[in-house]
Design a protein around this motif. Sequence first.
Motif, PDB file in Angstrom:
ATOM      1  N   LYS A   1     -45.163 102.953 -65.290  1.00 51.59           N
ATOM      2  CA  LYS A   1     -43.905 102.937 -64.530  1.00 51.59           C
ATOM      3  C   LYS A   1     -43.949 101.821 -63.468  1.00 51.59           C
ATOM      4  CE  LYS A   1     -40.913 106.135 -61.928  1.00 51.59           C
ATOM      5  NZ  LYS A   1     -41.070 105.912 -60.503  1.00 51.59           N
ATOM      6  N   ALA A   2     -45.070 101.742 -62.746  1.00 49.62           N
ATOM      7  CA  ALA A   2     -45.188 100.725 -61.695  1.00 49.62           C
ATOM      8  C   ALA A   2     -45.122  99.321 -62.306  1.00 49.62           C
ATOM      9  CB  ALA A   2     -46.504 100.904 -60.943  1.00 49.62           C
ATOM     10  N   HIS A   3     -45.750  99.163 -63.464  1.00 48.04           N
ATOM     11  CA  HIS A   3     -45.762  97.840 -64.113  1.00 48.04           C
ATOM     12  C   HIS A   3     -44.352  97.453 -64.546  1.00 48.04           C
ATOM     13  CE1 HIS A   3     -47.865  94.482 -65.891  1.00 48.04           C
ATOM     14  NE2 HIS A   3     -47.169  94.637 -67.009  1.00 48.04           N
ATOM     15  N   GLU A   4     -43.652  98.406 -65.130  1.00 50.75           N
ATOM     16  CA  GLU A   4     -42.283  98.110 -65.588  1.00 50.75           C
ATOM     17  C   GLU A   4     -41.377  97.806 -64.405  1.00 50.75           C
ATOM     18  OE1 GLU A   4     -41.424 101.510 -68.011  1.00 50.75           O
ATOM     19  OE2 GLU A   4     -42.461 100.663 -69.770  1.00 50.75           O
ATOM     20  N   GLU A   5     -41.511  98.600 -63.359  1.00 52.34           N
ATOM     21  CA  GLU A   5     -40.638  98.378 -62.197  1.00 52.34           C
ATOM     22  C   GLU A   5     -40.992  97.092 -61.439  1.00 52.34           C
ATOM     23  OE1 GLU A   5     -39.496 103.056 -61.455  1.00 52.34           O
ATOM     24  OE2 GLU A   5     -40.742 102.057 -59.959  1.00 52.34           O
ATOM     25  N   GLY A   6     -42.194  96.587 -61.666  1.00 51.34           N
ATOM     26  CA  GLY A   6     -42.605  95.355 -60.974  1.00 51.34           C
ATOM     27  C   GLY A   6     -42.310  94.101 -61.781  1.00 51.34           C
ATOM     28  N   ALA A   7     -41.660  94.260 -62.938  1.00 48.30           N
ATOM     29  CA  ALA A   7     -41.428  93.098 -63.816  1.00 48.30           C
ATOM     30  C   ALA A   7     -40.659  92.008 -63.084  1.00 48.30           C
ATOM     31  CB  ALA A   7     -40.682  93.539 -65.073  1.00 48.30           C
ATOM     32  N   TRP A   8     -39.652  92.394 -62.283  1.00 47.69           N
ATOM     33  CA  TRP A   8     -38.825  91.388 -61.614  1.00 47.69           C
ATOM     34  C   TRP A   8     -39.648  90.566 -60.604  1.00 47.69           C
ATOM     35  CZ3 TRP A   8     -37.977  91.146 -56.351  1.00 47.69           C
ATOM     36  CH2 TRP A   8     -38.337  92.271 -55.595  1.00 47.69           C
ATOM     37  N   VAL A   9     -40.681  91.200 -60.028  1.00 47.89           N
ATOM     38  CA  VAL A   9     -41.519  90.476 -59.055  1.00 47.89           C
ATOM     39  C   VAL A   9     -42.301  89.388 -59.788  1.00 47.89           C
ATOM     40  CG1 VAL A   9     -43.344  90.664 -57.312  1.00 47.89           C
ATOM     41  CG2 VAL A   9     -41.743  92.559 -57.653  1.00 47.89           C
ATOM     42  N   ARG A  10     -42.864  89.754 -60.950  1.00 46.71           N
ATOM     43  CA  ARG A  10     -43.641  88.768 -61.724  1.00 46.71           C
ATOM     44  C   ARG A  10     -42.721  87.641 -62.192  1.00 46.71           C
ATOM     45  NH1 ARG A  10     -45.495  93.638 -63.427  1.00 46.71           N
ATOM     46  NH2 ARG A  10     -44.407  93.640 -65.418  1.00 46.71           N
ATOM     47  N   GLU A  11     -41.523  88.000 -62.656  1.00 47.39           N
ATOM     48  CA  GLU A  11     -40.582  86.957 -63.116  1.00 47.39           C
ATOM     49  C   GLU A  11     -40.201  86.034 -61.968  1.00 47.39           C
ATOM     50  OE1 GLU A  11     -37.438  89.222 -64.954  1.00 47.39           O
ATOM     51  OE2 GLU A  11     -38.832  89.925 -66.496  1.00 47.39           O
ATOM     52  N   ALA A  12     -39.936  86.607 -60.802  1.00 49.92           N
ATOM     53  CA  ALA A  12     -39.541  85.789 -59.648  1.00 49.92           C
ATOM     54  C   ALA A  12     -40.678  84.856 -59.237  1.00 49.92           C
ATOM     55  CB  ALA A  12     -39.144  86.698 -58.474  1.00 49.92           C
ATOM     56  N   ALA A  13     -41.911  85.366 -59.275  1.00 49.51           N
ATOM     57  CA  ALA A  13     -43.066  84.548 -58.872  1.00 49.51           C
ATOM     58  C   ALA A  13     -43.234  83.377 -59.837  1.00 49.51           C
ATOM     59  CB  ALA A  13     -44.330  85.402 -58.831  1.00 49.51           C
ATOM     60  N   ILE A  14     -43.058  83.653 -61.145  1.00 51.99           N
ATOM     61  CA  ILE A  14     -43.204  82.589 -62.146  1.00 51.99           C
ATOM     62  C   ILE A  14     -42.084  81.553 -61.970  1.00 51.99           C
ATOM     63  CG2 ILE A  14     -43.068  82.087 -64.643  1.00 51.99           C
ATOM     64  CD1 ILE A  14     -44.518  84.842 -65.030  1.00 51.99           C
ATOM     65  N   ALA A  15     -40.850  82.048 -61.762  1.00 50.88           N
ATOM     66  CA  ALA A  15     -39.709  81.129 -61.593  1.00 50.88           C
ATOM     67  C   ALA A  15     -39.932  80.236 -60.376  1.00 50.88           C
ATOM     68  CB  ALA A  15     -38.419  81.945 -61.436  1.00 50.88           C
ATOM     69  N   TYR A  16     -40.456  80.808 -59.315  1.00 53.92           N
ATOM     70  CA  TYR A  16     -40.697  80.033 -58.095  1.00 53.92           C
ATOM     71  C   TYR A  16     -41.748  78.947 -58.352  1.00 53.92           C
ATOM     72  CZ  TYR A  16     -42.176  78.944 -53.324  1.00 53.92           C
ATOM     73  OH  TYR A  16     -42.501  78.284 -52.171  1.00 53.92           O
ATOM     74  N   ALA A  17     -42.832  79.352 -59.041  1.00 52.48           N
ATOM     75  CA  ALA A  17     -43.910  78.395 -59.319  1.00 52.48           C
ATOM     76  C   ALA A  17     -43.390  77.265 -60.208  1.00 52.48           C
ATOM     77  CB  ALA A  17     -45.071  79.117 -59.993  1.00 52.48           C
ATOM     78  N   GLU A  18     -42.546  77.629 -61.187  1.00 56.75           N
ATOM     79  CA  GLU A  18     -42.014  76.610 -62.109  1.00 56.75           C
ATOM     80  C   GLU A  18     -41.097  75.643 -61.367  1.00 56.75           C
ATOM     81  OE1 GLU A  18     -42.262  79.045 -66.334  1.00 56.75           O
ATOM     82  OE2 GLU A  18     -40.303  78.858 -65.328  1.00 56.75           O
ATOM     83  N   LYS A  19     -40.289  76.180 -60.466  1.00 56.59           N
ATOM     84  CA  LYS A  19     -39.354  75.356 -59.692  1.00 56.59           C
ATOM     85  C   LYS A  19     -40.130  74.368 -58.819  1.00 56.59           C
ATOM     86  CE  LYS A  19     -35.321  75.904 -56.792  1.00 56.59           C
ATOM     87  NZ  LYS A  19     -34.683  76.798 -55.858  1.00 56.59           N
ATOM     88  N   LYS A  20     -41.189  74.870 -58.217  1.00 54.38           N
ATOM     89  CA  LYS A  20     -42.027  74.041 -57.340  1.00 54.38           C
ATOM     90  C   LYS A  20     -42.663  72.909 -58.149  1.00 54.38           C
ATOM     91  CE  LYS A  20     -44.935  75.042 -53.492  1.00 54.38           C
ATOM     92  NZ  LYS A  20     -46.000  75.860 -52.999  1.00 54.38           N
ATOM     93  N   GLN A  21     -43.145  73.265 -59.346  1.00 54.44           N
ATOM     94  CA  GLN A  21     -43.798  72.286 -60.214  1.00 54.44           C
ATOM     95  C   GLN A  21     -42.796  71.224 -60.648  1.00 54.44           C
ATOM     96  OE1 GLN A  21     -47.055  72.183 -60.773  1.00 54.44           O
ATOM     97  NE2 GLN A  21     -46.723  70.272 -61.898  1.00 54.44           N
ATOM     98  N   ALA A  22     -41.568  71.666 -61.002  1.00 53.21           N
ATOM     99  CA  ALA A  22     -40.533  70.725 -61.448  1.00 53.21           C
ATOM    100  C   ALA A  22     -40.203  69.737 -60.332  1.00 53.21           C
ATOM    101  CB  ALA A  22     -39.289  71.503 -61.862  1.00 53.21           C
ATOM    102  N   LYS A  23     -40.152  70.213 -59.113  1.00 51.90           N
ATOM    103  CA  LYS A  23     -39.852  69.377 -57.952  1.00 51.90           C
ATOM    104  C   LYS A  23     -40.942  68.321 -57.773  1.00 51.90           C
ATOM    105  CE  LYS A  23     -37.414  70.871 -53.799  1.00 51.90           C
ATOM    106  NZ  LYS A  23     -37.462  71.832 -52.723  1.00 51.90           N
ATOM    107  N   LYS A  24     -42.179  68.776 -57.958  1.00 48.42           N
ATOM    108  CA  LYS A  24     -43.347  67.900 -57.803  1.00 48.42           C
ATOM    109  C   LYS A  24     -43.289  66.792 -58.855  1.00 48.42           C
ATOM    110  CE  LYS A  24     -47.721  69.761 -56.100  1.00 48.42           C
ATOM    111  NZ  LYS A  24     -48.774  70.645 -56.559  1.00 48.42           N
ATOM    112  N   THR A  25     -42.960  67.178 -60.101  1.00 46.65           N
ATOM    113  CA  THR A  25     -42.932  66.223 -61.222  1.00 46.65           C
ATOM    114  C   THR A  25     -41.816  65.200 -60.987  1.00 46.65           C
ATOM    115  OG1 THR A  25     -43.454  68.177 -62.528  1.00 46.65           O
ATOM    116  CG2 THR A  25     -43.090  66.170 -63.746  1.00 46.65           C
ATOM    117  N   ALA A  26     -40.682  65.685 -60.479  1.00 47.92           N
ATOM    118  CA  ALA A  26     -39.538  64.783 -60.265  1.00 47.92           C
ATOM    119  C   ALA A  26     -39.824  63.778 -59.133  1.00 47.92           C
ATOM    120  CB  ALA A  26     -38.305  65.617 -59.911  1.00 47.92           C
ATOM    121  N   ALA A  27     -40.637  64.198 -58.164  1.00 47.67           N
ATOM    122  CA  ALA A  27     -40.864  63.340 -56.984  1.00 47.67           C
ATOM    123  C   ALA A  27     -41.726  62.111 -57.308  1.00 47.67           C
ATOM    124  CB  ALA A  27     -41.549  64.150 -55.901  1.00 47.67           C
TER     125      ALA A  27
END
Length: 314
Positions: free
Chosen positions: A288-314
């Motif tokens: 239950k905790a893992h399923e309810e925490g899915a959005w946290v993992r997705e948000a963390a991955i999205a943030y990391a990807e966004k940061k990486q994309a910014k770095k690559t573009a710079a």
Amino acid sequence: MLSNEELEKEFQAKIDAEIKIEPKDWMPEAYRKTLIRQISQHAHSEVVGMLPEGNWITRAPSLRSKVILLAKVQDEAGHGLYLYSAAETLGVDREDLIEELHTGKAKYSSIFNYPTLTWADIGAIGWLVDGAAIANQVMLCRTSYGPYARAMVRICKEESFHQRQGYEIMLKMAKGTPEQKQMAQDALNRWWWPSLMMFGPPDDKSIHSAQSLKWKIKRQTNDELRQEFIDKTVKQAEYLGLTIPDPHLKWNEERQHYDFGPINWEEFYQVINGNGPCNRQRLKARIKAHEEGAWVREAAIAYAEKKQAKKTAA
Ligand code: BYC
């Protein structure tokens, strides 16, 4: 190019010379597998171990005890993270390990399948369960795999604080009113034998010990560690004025150790095979905790990807 046999010889020579094995070093496949099994089971134990104690956060008897318990439970989450990270250095994916826990394929420590019925149980867990964990984990600070050994150093420091936390609760209750002392005794009665089972089956039934000792993954056997724990804990129980629930417990002058009564191994195997008092409840809560925490993992991955994309573009 060296043959497999030569590589294995070189590997064992390194172990014998106390040189740590690091993630990019050559290692036998069975060594890697044993480590993944043990480290991931250990990580799962830390995370599942948060449940019986977490059960008492909202009911802690004072603000001080609540803050301390909260910090302890958070530490266990941290231990889980160091250990999953150490396992990942062996080429496995954390998500796969968690999947194995949730489907009942991977084990976690038997001890966390028992219920916490009163506040005294929180004392008994800190005193006995963390005490047993330290006895086992001090040895693991010298385990042959570098990332596991380094994770264990920090974990052991935190476990010592946890053990003190539990002993303080026991001391307060044992020296309190007759009812409080009775609660402490009742908790000791229920947690003593399961704590001894934490060390694993007796040496002649331990399937992995011989090889793990040769590879210095383990440095002491299950029975040696269990005996060390008993010898140390008897004196602590005496100081509390509590009685260890074992009529056979007796100092053996010749062995310079305490003799103790038979452990109910049938109960142990029932628990590790999924049939303990709380196995189903624990897995249900984790899923239950893992399923309810899915959005946290997705948000963390999205943030990391966004940061990486910014770095690559710079
Ligand atoms: N519970 O050949 P053996 C904590 C299994 S968390 C369940 O002797 P090995 C804390 C064993 O896995 C503390 N299963 O195995 C957290 C094997 O089955 P598989 C957790 C057990 O690996 C929150 C089979 O029985 N500590 O401190 O050589 C709050 C045969 O055993 C248990 C660790 O995980 C058990 N008690 O030795 C508070 C320490 N015992 O895998 C506190 C790291 C045995 O073949 N682990 N089994 O299916 C170890 O040191 C070793 O893995 C063990 C077992 C000594 C536990």
